[in-house]
Design a protein around this motif. Structure first.
Motif, PDB file in Angstrom:
ATOM      1  N   GLY A 182       0.797  -1.219   0.000  1.00 25.80           N
ATOM      2  CA  GLY A 182       0.000   0.000   0.000  1.00 25.80           C
ATOM      3  C   GLY A 182       0.829   1.268   0.000  1.00 25.80           C
ATOM      4  N   ARG A 183       2.129   1.152  -0.180  1.00 28.26           N
ATOM      5  CA  ARG A 183       2.951   2.361  -0.196  1.00 28.26           C
ATOM      6  C   ARG A 183       3.735   2.378  -1.491  1.00 28.26           C
ATOM      7  NH1 ARG A 183       4.139   4.733   4.957  1.00 28.26           N
ATOM      8  NH2 ARG A 183       5.808   5.780   3.887  1.00 28.26           N
ATOM      9  N   VAL A 184       3.904   3.564  -2.042  1.00 30.20           N
ATOM     10  CA  VAL A 184       4.813   3.675  -3.155  1.00 30.20           C
ATOM     11  C   VAL A 184       6.196   3.399  -2.603  1.00 30.20           C
ATOM     12  CG1 VAL A 184       5.750   5.210  -4.897  1.00 30.20           C
ATOM     13  CG2 VAL A 184       3.350   5.345  -4.280  1.00 30.20           C
ATOM     14  N   GLU A 185       6.987   2.712  -3.368  1.00 29.69           N
ATOM     15  CA  GLU A 185       8.225   2.166  -2.827  1.00 29.69           C
ATOM     16  C   GLU A 185       9.063   3.203  -2.109  1.00 29.69           C
ATOM     17  OE1 GLU A 185      10.360  -0.018  -5.687  1.00 29.69           O
ATOM     18  OE2 GLU A 185      10.779  -1.588  -4.230  1.00 29.69           O
ATOM     19  N   PHE A 186       9.274   4.330  -2.744  1.00 27.72           N
ATOM     20  CA  PHE A 186      10.059   5.330  -2.025  1.00 27.72           C
ATOM     21  C   PHE A 186       9.280   6.623  -1.966  1.00 27.72           C
ATOM     22  CE2 PHE A 186      11.643   4.542  -6.304  1.00 27.72           C
ATOM     23  CZ  PHE A 186      11.245   5.694  -6.955  1.00 27.72           C
ATOM     24  N   GLY A 187       8.187   6.584  -1.314  1.00 24.90           N
ATOM     25  CA  GLY A 187       7.436   7.813  -1.266  1.00 24.90           C
ATOM     26  C   GLY A 187       6.542   7.829  -0.070  1.00 24.90           C
ATOM     27  N   LEU A 188       5.722   8.809  -0.019  1.00 24.59           N
ATOM     28  CA  LEU A 188       4.808   8.902   1.103  1.00 24.59           C
ATOM     29  C   LEU A 188       3.510   8.193   0.790  1.00 24.59           C
ATOM     30  CD1 LEU A 188       5.266  12.532   2.286  1.00 24.59           C
ATOM     31  CD2 LEU A 188       6.150  10.454   3.286  1.00 24.59           C
ATOM     32  N   GLY A 189       3.506   7.385  -0.292  1.00 25.73           N
ATOM     33  CA  GLY A 189       2.290   6.673  -0.619  1.00 25.73           C
ATOM     34  C   GLY A 189       1.257   7.635  -1.134  1.00 25.73           C
ATOM     35  N   LEU A 190       0.426   8.067  -0.213  1.00 23.49           N
ATOM     36  CA  LEU A 190      -0.642   8.983  -0.598  1.00 23.49           C
ATOM     37  C   LEU A 190      -0.100  10.359  -0.949  1.00 23.49           C
ATOM     38  CD1 LEU A 190      -3.062   7.958   2.222  1.00 23.49           C
ATOM     39  CD2 LEU A 190      -3.445   7.628  -0.212  1.00 23.49           C
ATOM     40  N   GLY A 191       1.124  10.615  -0.497  1.00 26.35           N
ATOM     41  CA  GLY A 191       1.694  11.959  -0.615  1.00 26.35           C
ATOM     42  C   GLY A 191       1.624  12.521  -2.019  1.00 26.35           C
ATOM     43  N   LEU A 192       2.090  11.722  -2.984  1.00 25.97           N
ATOM     44  CA  LEU A 192       2.143  12.235  -4.342  1.00 25.97           C
ATOM     45  C   LEU A 192       0.749  12.485  -4.882  1.00 25.97           C
ATOM     46  CD1 LEU A 192       5.047  10.287  -6.002  1.00 25.97           C
ATOM     47  CD2 LEU A 192       4.882  12.727  -5.497  1.00 25.97           C
ATOM     48  N   SER A 193      -0.153  11.617  -4.500  1.00 24.83           N
ATOM     49  CA  SER A 193      -1.491  11.787  -5.041  1.00 24.83           C
ATOM     50  C   SER A 193      -2.185  12.971  -4.374  1.00 24.83           C
ATOM     51  CB  SER A 193      -2.200  10.451  -4.917  1.00 24.83           C
ATOM     52  OG  SER A 193      -3.356  10.555  -4.246  1.00 24.83           O
TER      53      SER A 193
END
Lengths: 496, 162, 472
Positions: A439-450
């Motif tokens: 449920g997380r983008v590999e190197f990101g905040l997951g929901l952050g970018l969206s």
């Protein structure tokens, strides 16, 4: 009537003809048995009723149905045929369906035994009866096939509906997660603002108190016998930048060589004295023995150093508090004129503990204030910078470039030296459903970018990403004023 | 007389000064050295080796520019010269993963979380140096007053019984 | 740098000591003394060398001891490397080796085993806990209790181990006292004092006692465990009480009460019980020698045999015993042997005109010499050097003191030396706690030395004669 016709030849005749012939022959054999007239809605027989004969439907229509889980399920209405109780023939005289008259009907009843005898004796009747029977069965069979097909179709559309539903559910969940995340950020922002505000007073008081202590100490120093030295030492330590540990060791070595006393050299360098002359000058103005003098100098030095540290650390806290306040307070101001650079700087300061091993390059252009929601934009910067730092594992180069674009727009580029985003992920990176690990983008905040994507879209801006190993650039374009915000958010274009 | 070295690695000058002042009770019997990063710490270790002063304790921050504290401790662990050296992390920012690595690979002896209290720091340093002295020193008596006296005395008693 | 490098090394004093020892060794080979035999010259060389080495500790004390045995064999035994005059009846080389198996050493070894067992099964701590209870919480009472218990333990265990063990118990108590409370000085000082004094009490209490006994054995004088105790313990107790009074008066405790917490419980495992029984039987047999006549050295071997065969003492514990102490004592015995058998003793006595000295003065002089010597150097080394001279003095018809008095006074004198941190290991431990200053230790130490000496020189022989304890 015409007994010479063959059994097979009758198959070509239309249903009506066959059926009326059968009734004629039945009338002939049984001597016109009595007809029963029943009103619409009357039940001719119930499921599982014992039947002792068949019913011949002369006029009207009936339906055959069963009651399944409290509901009437109609199996035949058009396909009933003229002979009712057909299946009872095969089921030990019990009816298989319920039978209800749809219109007023006229039926003729013939007992099984009579029918049996008549069929044995009258071959004409047998032929027409069987023909009707076979046709009836065929019709019902066809109906069954149709029913099956219908069920298949229903199943298919049911599955489609279910898929659609679960898709919607997932979207709803993600939308909710987004909301929760935004809500959390907002709450955190409020909390941070509150804490920052609360911190402001004590920090200010600490700074002032340190100043007061220094003033008082300097004043007191005047009354001491070796006040001048005290004053000088205090001020020296207070003002001077402390030696680095490398310098300290170097000075210690040199001084030990000159004084011939390692322990003394260590203590002198520790109090910021690295020239024998300075020491002699200081001791000349001091009363007492060497050890006492040194002890006193150490105390003075420690006082100065402690005051310096209090002030310096107080200043650092104050700066952090300021950043935190402007970062968090931004949440409450709805779409005013904001300075993009301030927001970026505040965000960077709050990341300072992760920036120790990162070279931050700022290429700030000349930007006008823009109309935007400062808190939301800060969230975008936070997400993008956090992403960059995650990708670089907090080590490398982070460049932030701001430029003014034509058509009253600005661009903020955040470029990291991380390993880059794999091309196959690049076009999905702002996609809400895009996850590569739990449920997380590999190197990101997951929901952050969206979230960032949504915020930028709301501001009428656009976000783009370009990535290759060693250089990943997120470019945020924003309109300067709301009026210019007509260009819709574009989905990221990939480049390599 | 060779002195046992206490090495404190900390990049922030203010914090370093505070730690050094807290460690002042160990001076001058112990040689208290400070380094502002890992490179500097290595230089200190070289100097101590030149002076033949054994390193008893390394008190290390984790988040520093350049090499991280945990990696430095692991590096130390691999060097037989510092096998007996007690290794302590004094940090507020080592994550779970780093801490696990420190325990498993550097045989971390203690973890002090910032902000620390002076008594706690002193107690930890005292205990760790006691362990160091017990495992390396023949003559324990010089350390009774400054380190864990009862433990050292018990060890002396055990060694001198019969 | 090697891992775990030791902070030790040769100091310049040690280097000087080494050079000086070689220098003095050659003096008797260069200068010839009249009336001293060839063999006497050689033993004198060994003796001078031993003095320098034991004083400077250029090499470990027991290394010097082994060197003495070796040099005795090489220079004056029947297998000497250098020719000896025909008329000299050279002792066999094996007689020097026998020093390493002298019965006194076996007695001492028995003491080691009992001490090790006591520590292993925490008998020392448990007994201390039990015995301290009746002394309550009043500081002066506690100090008396501590001193008595420490003294009793150090009669059987090494003074150093006893001091270290009890200092570990006392340190936490001291930490709870206010820094200005002078009582902490009394608490710290009472332990080494009691250990030093208590060590006098039995033949196994401290190596000088064994050295004295060993030398007496060589001179065919046998003193039983009980006889030794009867001669010394009463004075030891008087001295202890004096020390106690001195400490509580000099350093009164401000705190109203003191509690000593010892955290341990009696071990009731079968092995522990075997040990308790063995210890009790051994000590009982030591005390009852007049009844059964079994010599204390033979009794001392009982715990050795029992504890080794029942594995109460493991191989590792066996290896880590203080064998160096036994070697040191053996060195002293071998040295005395050499001195006596080569006529060096008679020549040494001849250097002084003894006729003008009263017996008391001679005994006093020995005691003072031992005290002064051992204030600076190790007690055992002092006894090793002085006992041979002291015993040979008594061989002179002019001198009217018994070898027993002479040997015991030297042993007692060396135990009385406790005015400096370097005087004895117990003092060093007390000093290393950082709680006391040298001047405080010196003050009490000099007092105890003086009082102890006066007590032994003037009161002891009187009492011994009255009660007929001393076979003259």
């Amino acid at each position: 009537m015409t007994g010479e016709r063959t059994f097979l030849a009758r198959f070509n005749e239309p249903d009506d003809a066959v059926e009326s012939r059968m009734i004629e022959e039945l009338d002939a054999v049984f001597g016109h048995p009595p007809r029963q007239k029943l009103p619409a809605g009357s039940i001719l027989f119930h499921q599982n009723d014992p039947l002792d004969g068949i019913l011949i439907l002369m006029e009207g229509t009936v339906t055959l149905y069963q009651v399944i889980e409290g509901k009437e399920v109609v199996f035949h209405s058009q396909t009933v045929g003229k002979i009712l109780g057909l299946l009872a023939l095969t089921r030990h005289s019990r009816s298989f369906f319920n039978c209800r008259a749809v219109t007023p009907v006229t039926v003729m009843k013939i007992g099984f035994d009579e029918l049996d005898r008549a069929l044995q004796e009258h071959s004409n009747l047998l032929v027409s009866f069987i023909t009707v029977l076979v046709r009836s069965m065929a019709r019902r069979n066809k109906r069954l096939v149709e029913l099956q097909t219908e069920i298949l179709g229903l199943n298919r559309s049911l599955g489609q509906e279910r898929d659609a539903l679960s898709r919607t559910l997932k979207e709803l969940q993600q939308a909710q997660a987004l909301l929760v995340e935004s809500e959390k950020m907002a709450t955190l922002g409020q909390l941070a603002a509150g804490v920052a505000h609360e911190l402001n007073n004590p920090v200010a008081a600490i700074g002032r108190a340190a100043d007061f202590v220094r003033e008082d100490l300097l004043a007191l120093a005047g009354e001491l016998p070796d006040g001048e030295v005290f004053r000088e030492m205090l001020e020296r330590t207070f003002r001077a930048t402390p030696f680095s540990t490398r310098e300290q060791r170097e000075f210690r070595r040199l001084l030990a060589g000159e004084l011939g006393d390692e322990a003394l050299a260590e203590r002198l360098v520790a109090i910021g004295i690295h020239q024998p002359a300075t020491y002699h000058l200081l001791t000349e103005n001091l009363s007492g023995t060497g050890e006492e003098t040194l002890r006193r100098l150490e105390r003075y030095h420690q006082l100065g150093g402690a005051l310096r540290n209090i002030l310096r650390c107080g200043e650092r806290i104050a700066e952090l508090v300021k950043s935190l306040r402007s970062y968090a307070r931004a949440d409450s101001t709805e779409g005013g004129e904001i300075n993009v650079h301030e927001g970026l700087e505040d965000t960077l300061r709050l990341f300072s503990n992760r920036l120790r091993d990162v070279t931050v390059e700022r290429h700030f252009g000349d930007l006008p204030p823009i109309q935007a929601h400062a808190g939301e934009l800060n969230q975008v910067w936070t997400n993008l910078i956090a992403n960059a730092l995650d990708a670089m594992k907090n080590q490398g180069r982070l460049a932030i470039t701001t430029t003014r674009l034509p058509e009253d727009r600005i661009a903020v580029r955040i470029i990291d030296s991380g390993p880059g985003i794999p091309p196959e992920h690049l076009d999905k990176i702002f996609n809400l459903r895009f996850t590569t690990r739990q449920g997380r983008v590999e190197f990101g905040l997951g929901l952050g970018l969206s979230i960032s994507h949504n915020i930028i879209a709301r501001h009428g801006g656009a976000i783009e990403v370009q990535s290759q190993p060693g250089r990943t650039e997120f470019c945020v374009k924003l309109p300067i004023s709301r009026e210019a915000a007509i260009i819709p958010a574009t989905i990221p274009e990939s480049a390599s | 007389m060779n002195r046992i070295v206490i090495l404190c690695v900390e990049d922030e000058a203010e914090v370093r000064e505070a730690i050094l002042r807290d460690l002042a009770p160990f001076k001058p019997q112990m040689r208290v050295e400070a380094a502002e990063d890992v490179d500097d710490a290595r230089a200190v270790l070289r100097e101590c080796a030149q002076d033949d002063d054994p390193v008893g304790l390394v008190l290390c921050d984790h988040l520093m520019p350049g090499v991280r504290g945990v990696d430095f401790l692991i590096e130390l662990m691999k060097d037989p010269a510092y096998e007996a050296t007690r290794k302590v992390l004094l940090t507020g920012q080592a994550g779970l993963e780093d801490t696990i690595r420190a325990v498993n690979e550097a045989r971390l002896h203690h973890y002090i979380a910032k902000p620390w209290r002076a008594e706690e720091l002193l107690q930890v340093v005292r205990n760790q140096l006691t362990e160091y002295v017990l495992s390396t020193q023949e003559d324990l008596m010089p350390f009774i007053a400054q380190l864990d006296g009862p433990r050292l005395l018990e060890a002396i008693a055990a060694g001198k019984r019969g | 740098m090697k891992p775990g490098k030791r902070v030790t090394g040769m100091t310049s004093i040690k280097w000087m000591g080494l050079l000086l020892s070689i220098f003095v060794f050659f003096i008797p080979f260069i200068f010839q003394f009249e009336e001293l035999s060839v063999a006497g010259h050689r033993v004198l060389a060994i003796f001078l060398m031993a003095i320098v080495l034991w004083v400077t500790e250029a090499i470990p004390l027991h290394a010097t001891a082994s060197l003495i045995i070796f040099l005795n064999i090489l220079l004056v035994s029947d297998k000497a490397m250098m020719a000896l005059p025909e008329d000299f009846k050279a002792p066999t080389y094996s007689s020097f080796f026998y020093a390493l198996a002298n019965p006194v050493l076996m007695l001492f070894l028995g003491g080691f085993f009992l001490a090790d067992g006591a520590a292993k099964y925490k008998l020392d701590k448990n007994l201390a806990k039990t015995l301290l209870k009746p002394f309550g919480t009043k500081p002066s009472n506690i100090i008396l209790g501590l001193m008595l218990i420490v003294a009793v333990f150090s009669m059987f265990m090494s003074n150093t181990a006893t001091t270290a063990a009890f200092m570990a118990v006392v340190l936490p108590v001291i930490a709870r006292l206010s820094p200005s409370d002078r009582g902490r000085i009394a608490l710290v000082l009472c332990i080494p004092i009691a250990a030093n004094v208590g060590g006098m009490g039995t033949p196994v209490g401290t190596p000088p006692n064994a050295i004295a006994l060993g030398a007496l054995n060589k001179a065919d004088i046998h003193i039983s465990f009980l006889e030794w105790m009867m001669m010394i313990v009463p004075f030891m107790l008087i001295l202890l009480v004096f020390c106690w009074q001195m400490l509580v008066r000099l350093f009164p405790t401000k705190a109203e009460t003191i509690t000593i917490e010892i955290d341990s419980a009696y071990d009731r495992s079968p092995k522990a019980i075997i040990f308790y029984v063995t210890a009790a039987v051994t000590i009982l047999l030591w005390f009852t020698e007049p009844l059964h006549g079994i010599q204390s050295a033979i009794v001392g071997f009982l715990p050795v045999v029992v504890m080794l065969s029942t594995k109460l003492i493991t191989d590792k514990e066996f290896h880590s015993m203080q064998w160096s102490v036994l070697w040191l004592v053996a060195g002293g015995i071998a040295l005395g042997d050499g001195v006596g058998k080569t006529g060096l003793d008679k020549w040494l006595i001849g250097l002084v005109d003894w006729e003008h000295m009263a017996p008391g003065m001679i005994a006093g002089a020995l005691c003072v010499a031992a005290l002064l010597f051992s204030t600076i150097i190790s007690n055992s080394a002092t006894a090793n050097l002085l006992v041979p001279i002291g015993i040979s003095l008594t061989a002179s018809p002019d001198i009217a003191i018994s070898p027993i008095t002479s040997a015991i006074f030297i042993a007692i004198g060396s135990s009385l030396a406790m005015s400096l941190p370097i005087s004895t290991p117990p003092n060093a431990i007390a000093y290393s706690t950082g709680q006391i200053q040298t001047k405080q230790m010196a003050l009490t130490g000099v007092f105890i030395g003086l009082v102890g000496m006066l007590l032994f020189i003037y009161a002891a022989p009187l009492i011994w004669n009255i009660f007929g304890i001393m076979p003259d």
